[in-house]
Enzyme design. Structure first.
Site, short mmCIF file in Angstrom:
data_model
loop_
_atom_site.label_atom_id
_atom_site.label_comp_id
_atom_site.label_asym_id
_atom_site.label_seq_id
_atom_site.Cartn_x
_atom_site.Cartn_y
_atom_site.Cartn_z
N TYR A 110 0.89 -1.15 0.00
CA TYR A 110 0.00 0.00 0.00
C TYR A 110 0.93 1.20 0.00
O TYR A 110 1.81 1.31 0.86
CB TYR A 110 -0.88 0.08 1.25
CG TYR A 110 -1.69 -1.15 1.57
CD1 TYR A 110 -2.27 -1.93 0.57
CD2 TYR A 110 -1.90 -1.52 2.90
CE1 TYR A 110 -3.03 -3.04 0.89
CE2 TYR A 110 -2.66 -2.63 3.23
CZ TYR A 110 -3.21 -3.39 2.23
OH TYR A 110 -3.97 -4.50 2.54
N CYS A 113 1.32 3.08 3.33
CA CYS A 113 1.67 2.31 4.52
C CYS A 113 3.09 2.65 4.95
O CYS A 113 4.03 2.58 4.13
CB CYS A 113 1.56 0.82 4.21
SG CYS A 113 2.36 -0.26 5.41
N PHE A 115 5.23 1.00 6.73
CA PHE A 115 6.14 -0.15 6.64
C PHE A 115 6.57 -0.38 5.19
O PHE A 115 7.73 -0.71 4.92
CB PHE A 115 5.47 -1.39 7.23
CG PHE A 115 5.14 -1.26 8.68
CD1 PHE A 115 6.14 -1.31 9.64
CD2 PHE A 115 3.84 -1.06 9.10
CE1 PHE A 115 5.85 -1.17 10.99
CE2 PHE A 115 3.53 -0.93 10.44
CZ PHE A 115 4.54 -0.98 11.39
N CYS A 116 5.64 -0.19 4.26
CA CYS A 116 6.00 -0.30 2.83
C CYS A 116 6.92 0.84 2.42
O CYS A 116 7.85 0.65 1.63
CB CYS A 116 4.74 -0.28 1.97
SG CYS A 116 3.60 -1.65 2.27
#
Length: 378
Positions: A110, A113, A115-116
């Protein structure tokens, strides 16, 4: 095997040509018996006995020379093909080493996001080419093939799956430093641990996920200062355990900010028209409520901006005035983690307020430049 057969054919050819009186029986006694053994059945259109009649028929005049040349030609072609195959195989084995061990990477994500965003920051900084598959956050059909249902997921060469942002980053850094290790070898250093949380839901965690698995000699080059490795691990963990939890309460702090955030999420994400409309208005309302719950869960102040400001200023203070980055003159993995988390707020009110009211601006601009220029390319 092919080379041995080629040498045998050449040897037979020379012996035929050198022989003054070459009889069929003498010629075929030179051929390895294994080549004549096997089924006596005929193959082809000649009917039964075709094969044996052809092979053992008396040669025509000058046939021995023709036969010898045929063996020599066959041997030469065989040797050529053998050498060609060997060279191609050698080049295929050496190609990954010559090109720096390039691998094909596909990131399932995503875009908004944190973390991405951490993973993208790492890949960009190190100049690793990668493809992106934007996952629909409602249906998630793009990752229906995976038993692991979160993002990011990184696929290596379409075969090896890496889960969890910190494992992805640590594993790839290990791969870049330790050229002799393969990705599957490295993944064994980060074993899965499954457990059940207080709500009865199964969760997956990974051992050693903040560690780059290198030798002592490699570690001495990667972490020249005495405490730099501990410092990197400490702040990477801090980014995951604390900083990331400040994002939602800040970007959904008010109803206006929640709508603006979801407008950005829908615009950058992968939604159908209906899903986008639903996400923007219903999702914004839901996240406004959830942000309040997160504020209580993480014991944040009434004005959550103050917690964000304090966290960012603590980070800048830890870097100090003598260093450009936590990693010194070059960003380390903690720099990339913190930058990746903060970057998802760009374009929102929370980001503008952070840049205005903290000391993070100059470090952030340096990180932007370092990732855009691929300064960590090996």
């Amino acid at each position: 095997m092919a080379a041995a057969c080629a040498r045998t054919l050449s040897k037979v050819g020379w012996q035929i040509l050198e022989s003054q009186s070459c009889r069929p029986s003498k010629v075929f006694s030179l051929v390895p018996k294994a080549s004549l053994h096997g089924s006596s059945r005929a193959y082809g259109t000649g009917g039964a006995g075709f094969r044996s009649k052809f092979l053992f028929a008396p040669p025509l005049r000058g046939g021995s020379r023709i036969l010898g040349c045929a063996f020599l030609l066959g041997g030469g072609i065989g040797l050529y093909q053998t050498i060609k195959f060997s060279v191609q195989r050698h080049l295929a084995e050496e190609e990954p080493k010559a090109s720096g061990g390039e691998i094909k990477l596909t990131l399932y994500q995503y875009k908004t996001c944190p973390f991405c965003s951490k993973v993208r920051a790492f890949l960009d900084f190190h100049g690793l080419p990668y493809d992106i598959v934007e996952v629909n956050p409602v249906m998630r059909k793009e990752i229906k093939w995976s038993t692991y249902r979160k993002v990011p997921i990184l696929m290596v060469n379409g075969e090896v799956q890496l889960n969890d942002s910190s494992v992805i980053i640590s594993g790839l850094k290990t791969y870049l430093i330790s050229k002799g290790k393969t990705i599957p070898d490295i993944l064994t250093c980060y074993p899965e641990m499954k457990s059940t949380n207080e709500k009865g839901k199964e969760v997956t965690e990974y051992n050693n996920k903040y560690w780059v698995m290198v030798t002592e000699a490699e570690a001495a080059m990667l972490y020249p200062d005495k405490d730099s490795r501990k410092e990197e691990i400490k702040w990477r963990r801090w980014a995951d355990d604390w900083l990331v939890h400040l994002i939602s309460p800040n970007v959904y702090r008010t109803t206006g900010e929640a709508l603006a955030s979801f407008d950005y999420i829908v615009r950058e994400g992968k939604f159908s028209s209906f899903e986008g409309f639903f996400a923007k208005y219903v999702g914004a309302s839901a996240m406004f409520v959830i942000a309040k719950m997160l504020k209580r869960r993480h014991n944040l102040q009434e004005d959550v901006r103050q917690d964000l400001y304090k966290a960012v200023n603590d980070w800048v203070a830890a870097i100090g005035k003598k260093r450009k980055f936590m990693g010194g003159n070059q960003p380390n993995l903690s720099d990339l983690a913190v930058f990746g988390v903060l970057r998802v707020m760009e374009g929102l009110q929370a980001f503008d307020d952070m840049m205005e009211n903290t000391k993070v601006k100059f470090w952030y601009k340096r990180m932007e430049k370092a990732t855009q220029n691929h300064d960590g390319k090996i």
